[in-house]
Design a protein around this motif. Sequence first.
Motif, short mmCIF file in Angstrom:
data_model
loop_
_atom_site.label_atom_id
_atom_site.label_comp_id
_atom_site.label_asym_id
_atom_site.label_seq_id
_atom_site.Cartn_x
_atom_site.Cartn_y
_atom_site.Cartn_z
N TYR A 297 0.84 -1.19 0.00
CA TYR A 297 0.00 0.00 0.00
C TYR A 297 0.88 1.24 0.00
CZ TYR A 297 -3.31 -3.44 1.97
OH TYR A 297 -4.09 -4.55 2.19
N HIS A 312 -10.51 3.75 -1.02
CA HIS A 312 -10.95 3.42 -2.36
C HIS A 312 -10.50 4.49 -3.34
CE1 HIS A 312 -13.38 1.65 -5.48
NE2 HIS A 312 -13.98 0.82 -4.65
N CYS A 315 -6.90 4.29 -4.55
CA CYS A 315 -6.52 3.11 -5.35
C CYS A 315 -6.42 3.39 -6.84
CB CYS A 315 -7.48 1.95 -5.07
SG CYS A 315 -7.08 1.05 -3.54
N ASN A 341 -1.74 -2.59 -7.14
CA ASN A 341 -3.02 -3.02 -7.68
C ASN A 341 -3.53 -4.27 -6.96
OD1 ASN A 341 -5.12 -2.62 -9.78
ND2 ASN A 341 -4.42 -4.63 -10.48
N CYS A 344 -4.96 -3.28 -3.57
CA CYS A 344 -6.29 -2.68 -3.68
C CYS A 344 -7.34 -3.72 -4.05
CB CYS A 344 -6.26 -1.55 -4.72
SG CYS A 344 -5.46 -0.03 -4.12
N VAL A 401 -10.75 1.26 -7.99
CA VAL A 401 -10.17 -0.08 -8.06
C VAL A 401 -10.39 -0.68 -9.45
CG1 VAL A 401 -10.29 -2.43 -7.13
CG2 VAL A 401 -10.33 -0.46 -5.57
#
Length: 532
Positions: A297, A312, A315, A341, A344, A401
């Motif tokens: 992250y 969110h 992301c 990626n 997320c 996402v």
Amino acid sequence: MPRLSCIVLLLGLSSSSWAGVTVQVPGLTVPASYASRLTDAQTLFTTSYAAYKQFAFGHDDLSPVSKSFSDGRNGWGASIVDAMPTMVVMGLDDLFEEAVNFTAGIDFSKSKTGDTVSLFETTIRYVGGLLSSYELSGEQFPILVTKAQQVADKMAFAWTGTHDLPYGFMNFATNKPTIATSNIAEAGTLTLEWATLSKYTNNVTYGNLAARSAKHIATLAAPLPGLSAQGIDPTSGNAVGSYVTWGGGSDSYFEYLIKYARLTNTADTTFIDTWKTAVDSSIRTLLRNSTVGNHLYLADFDGTQIRHVGSHLACFYAGNWLLGGKLLQNQTIIDIALQLNEGCWNTYASTVTGIGPEAFAYISSDGSFTGGSAPTAAQTAFYNQHGYYITSSAYIQRPEVLESNFHAWRITGDTKYLDRAASAIDAFNKFLPAPAAFAGLNNVNSANGGLIDDMESFWFAEVLKYLYLTFDDPSHISLDEYVFNTECQPFKAPPALDAYTGSGTLVPAKPFKAQSGVVPQFSPLSKVARPQ
């Protein structure tokens, strides 16, 4: 009049015909086994829009539970304008022509719901939707440019005197800005739309105002190299506080740095240099691995210490880094972006509904500080199973996402990203149906946590367009031919340059492999001088 869907196909060129750096996998195709998913994505749109037309046409949002409407974007019909480019992309010509006729009658000189107008939201939804529609429809409807110019002319009063930074909100009745602290997302997410407006009005003023604002932010003293503080004061032109995040309030400023460089092929290296420095600084300072699951992250930084939080909204960074990594031909950025990626997507894969939450937190080798409360016993148990825990459980139809998932598919060609998009469609069909169309969720980790009575305009503009394009022919709206604004409205890009290096020389990329609990260190991505 020629059918609009045919015009879009004629406008699209195969990526192989474009010179310079390429982003997408050459010759990429969607396997035939996924053909039904394209239809599924379109059906989500047509079902949603039919309900909007029945219960809310002309208003900003449908309220799908109460079968009513709301007007949070000044009552100009945000869902119509936001949905227009998606209509063209999907070949929904009759809906699009109806929307053009509606748009021609909008009076952007005054708000229908009080006098305050957001410069940021109006730019990305209205100006972006109008200009993208104009381009995608073969430049057949000049009224779309006229309307974009009409609202931009009012918003231009947000710049006062010789100030570089605009105010975030305008009073359209008095043409006076609201005196309030703004943020870098509000002031730095205008360049794509306003540069495109300049292109079609032959008036450089619009693009110059937006570029001047973004460049001003880039030159401010930053808490971390290239990573501007979230808050800004339009009156003084100075930063406010020292909070750094790729999340809300900052997100699309960073997004637009690399996208503006690509959309305009500008010789001004400020935009690429600042984006590279921001990414380099993030790799050095913000990357964190969860102690469970080894998920990667980007943390926040509050000026003193790392905050182990995600959202969110944030992301989007995986898709943005994939795009930038391809443009810069830097495999380090690409490799890290793919792992971001994965982190997320894990927020989707781990919930009862298969949909990710609004906000979350995690624990890394340097602790679990979030700036808020310590995790509860239930959150700790969830973390021990999934490598993150939910701090805000709602789903308000965010696209980020799925946006990054779309970029990962187009850039790698790995069909696992198609499978993920398909699972999102299934989750939406299972958990989001409301009495009319689709709603948000109060709790993504509950099968019956209740619905949120709002269908956002960006449900049409972003979520459903990203899903549709994931299963569409990749040569249609190719990432080598278009640049998306932060509302997923595509703008035509010129042929790519042979290289996007800015003013620095890239150091050869090193393969990136995350290690549990370790903050990785890398060689600088460029030799660009870093602000102190």
